[in-house]
Design an enzyme around this catalytic site. Structure first.
Site, PDB file in Angstrom:
ATOM      1  N   HIS A  66       0.851  -1.189   0.000  1.00  0.00           N
ATOM      2  CA  HIS A  66       0.000   0.000   0.000  1.00  0.00           C
ATOM      3  C   HIS A  66       0.890   1.244   0.000  1.00  0.00           C
ATOM      4  CE1 HIS A  66      -3.842  -2.006   1.844  1.00  0.00           C
ATOM      5  NE2 HIS A  66      -3.191  -2.829   1.049  1.00  0.00           N
ATOM      6  N   LYS A  67       0.345   2.339  -0.442  1.00  0.00           N
ATOM      7  CA  LYS A  67       1.076   3.607  -0.421  1.00  0.00           C
ATOM      8  C   LYS A  67       1.355   4.009   1.027  1.00  0.00           C
ATOM      9  CE  LYS A  67       0.830   8.390  -2.077  1.00  0.00           C
ATOM     10  NZ  LYS A  67       0.011   9.397  -2.791  1.00  0.00           N
TER      11      LYS A  67
END
Length: 208
Positions: free
Chosen positions: A83-84
């Site tokens: 995920h970012k």
């Protein structure tokens, strides 16, 4: 005879628990070498279920060499799990659409560790977990339930969470010689003729 047929899914007749998994691959981004087997009494042919978050649009590969032994429950986390991290929230809003797709990360915003590459003659123990982009050297041993987050040197034994080197299997000189000999690339007839030496620990006889 020169050993089992590498194109046989189940080389041990009447024992489907062991599978030469190269012969079961449908995903072009999973590359398996000859004689590498997966041992699972539930479904040894369905190795791909253990390769998680492996999305084709990301393009990362899982590459496993020849003569590897992979125990039941070994899992590979691929780059699609990431995920970012740079924003306040790590929640992937964009995957749900309905107006949230406008938050789609740009190229390079998501962590990407590259291909996961396992060498030859590697033994991966029960329920070990291999994280994205890890490189495991030839002849390494991964202890059961290890979480491998970083590269593993050739002929090292690692264990724990995160996995750490417990010891080297052989001296530096012997490891260098084994890497150079690369017996896994020999013709199968030569391997068959030299099994006793391959399974010994006499490096001088191996060199000869």
């Amino acid at each position: 005879m020169h050993g089992p047929d590498p194109s046989d899914k189940h080389p041990m007749k009447g024992f489907s628990q062991v599978c030469f998994i190269k012969n079961t691959m449908n995903n072009p981004n999973i590359i398996i070498g000859d004689y590498t087997y997966y041992d699972d009494p539930e479904d040894s042919e369905n190795f791909e279920r253990n390769v998680l978050y492996h999305f084709p649009f990301i393009g990362d590969k899982l590459i496993i060499g020849k003569f590897c032994a992979i125990a039941k429950g070994v899992q590979f986390i691929m780059n699609g799990a990431n995920h970012k991290l740079s924003g306040f929230s790590t929640f992937p809003f964009y995957i749900f659409g309905n107006g949230w797709e406008k938050s789609m990360p740009k190229a390079g915003d998501l962590p990407y560790k590259g291909d996961t590459v396992i060498g030859n003659d590697v033994w991966i123990g029960y329920q070990a977990l291999i994280m994205p982009g890890v490189k495991i050297g030839n002849g390494a041993i991964i202890s059961s339930r290890s979480v491998v987050t970083s590269d593993v040197p050739a002929y090292a034994i690692v264990g724990g969470n995160p996995a750490k080197v417990i010891k080297q299997r052989f001296s530096d000189e012997t490891i260098a010689a084994l890497q150079k000999l690369a017996w896994w690339d020999w013709p199968v007839e030569k391997i068959t003729e030299n099994l006793h030496t391959i399974m010994s620990h006499n490096i001088e006889a191996f060199r000869d």
